[in-house]
Design an enzyme around this catalytic site. Structure first.
Site, PDB file in Angstrom:
ATOM      1  N   LEU A   3       0.842  -1.191   0.000  1.00  0.00           N
ATOM      2  CA  LEU A   3       0.000   0.000   0.000  1.00  0.00           C
ATOM      3  C   LEU A   3       0.878   1.242   0.000  1.00  0.00           C
ATOM      4  CD1 LEU A   3      -2.564  -1.149   2.698  1.00  0.00           C
ATOM      5  CD2 LEU A   3      -2.832  -1.234   0.209  1.00  0.00           C
ATOM      6  N   ASN A  34       4.056  -9.076   5.384  1.00  0.00           N
ATOM      7  CA  ASN A  34       4.392  -8.297   6.590  1.00  0.00           C
ATOM      8  C   ASN A  34       3.910  -6.870   6.381  1.00  0.00           C
ATOM      9  OD1 ASN A  34       6.266  -7.147   4.885  1.00  0.00           O
ATOM     10  ND2 ASN A  34       8.048  -7.635   6.099  1.00  0.00           N
ATOM     11  N   GLY A  35       3.744  -6.154   7.460  1.00  0.00           N
ATOM     12  CA  GLY A  35       3.318  -4.757   7.363  1.00  0.00           C
ATOM     13  C   GLY A  35       2.182  -4.569   6.379  1.00  0.00           C
ATOM     14  N   ASP A  36       2.445  -3.790   5.344  1.00  0.00           N
ATOM     15  CA  ASP A  36       1.427  -3.521   4.327  1.00  0.00           C
ATOM     16  C   ASP A  36       1.740  -4.236   3.014  1.00  0.00           C
ATOM     17  OD1 ASP A  36       3.682  -1.994   3.724  1.00  0.00           O
ATOM     18  OD2 ASP A  36       2.501  -0.380   2.839  1.00  0.00           O
ATOM     19  N   LYS A  37       2.502  -5.322   3.091  1.00  0.00           N
ATOM     20  CA  LYS A  37       2.883  -6.087   1.896  1.00  0.00           C
ATOM     21  C   LYS A  37       2.054  -7.361   1.805  1.00  0.00           C
ATOM     22  CE  LYS A  37       7.524  -4.189   1.993  1.00  0.00           C
ATOM     23  NZ  LYS A  37       6.952  -2.991   2.577  1.00  0.00           N
TER      24      LYS A  37
END
Length: 186
Positions: free
Chosen positions: A96, A136-139
């Site tokens: 994102l 992970n995170g926004d991936k």
């Protein structure tokens, strides 16, 4: 007669001793049985915990999507099928744009809500047999198994872009996001 009485007393004493020893052995067997049952219960609980832990490690705690590890396992399965039956598949990777800004300005709780909404939208873009993971995170990553052509992968990527770009309202703030996206065809 005295010898017989003595022998009878010795036999009674021996019988009492054997009975006492049998009571001791029975008690030890019952104790051992309960310890075995206790150990069996512990093993059962550990097996259940292991199964639960494996399941938890396969799903992202926030979004419910597959984790990076589960994604890797699914990729091996898809690659194996590809080798066996020579079907095409595609992998879509994206993150994102400006997600950090959302977290910094609206807080991590809003960022978590955003990730959950994106996960929901992603699941609506794919077929049941396809794989959606939060790396992970926004991936995120999507595996499109058994596609007919690159056009199928591009169509799903377009659906993902449209789904991600739809306005999301968080903390009374409407947000319009965009993804950075890439497709690999196999």
């Amino acid at each position: 007669f005295e010898a017989l009485t003595k022998l009878q007393n010795e036999l009674i004493s021996a019988a009492a001793s054997i009975e006492k020893e049998m009571d001791t052995v029975t008690s030890k067997l019952q104790t051992g049985k309960s310890k075995v049952q206790e150990l069996e219960e512990k093993v059962k609980n550990l097996e259940e915990e292991l199964t639960r832990t494996k399941t938890e490690n396969m799903r992202d705690h926030l979004t419910g999507l597959l984790t990076r590890k589960a994604f890797s396992d699914e990729m091996k399965r898809v690659e194996s099928a590809y080798e066996r039956i020579k079907t095409q598949y595609a992998v879509i990777f994206f993150d994102l744009d400006h997600f950090k800004t959302v977290n910094d300005s609206l807080g991590h709780q809003a960022g978590d809500k955003l990730l959950c909404e994106i996960a929901k939208r992603l699941r609506s873009c794919v077929r049941d047999g396809d794989v959606v993971a939060r790396l992970n995170g926004d991936k995120f990553a999507i595996v499109l198994a058994e596609i007919d052509s690159r056009d199928n992968a591009a169509a799903v990527a377009d659906k993902v872009i449209l789904a991600v770009c739809q306005t999301i309202t968080l903390e009374n703030t409407p947000l319009t996001l965009s993804p950075s996206i890439g497709i690999a065809l196999y």
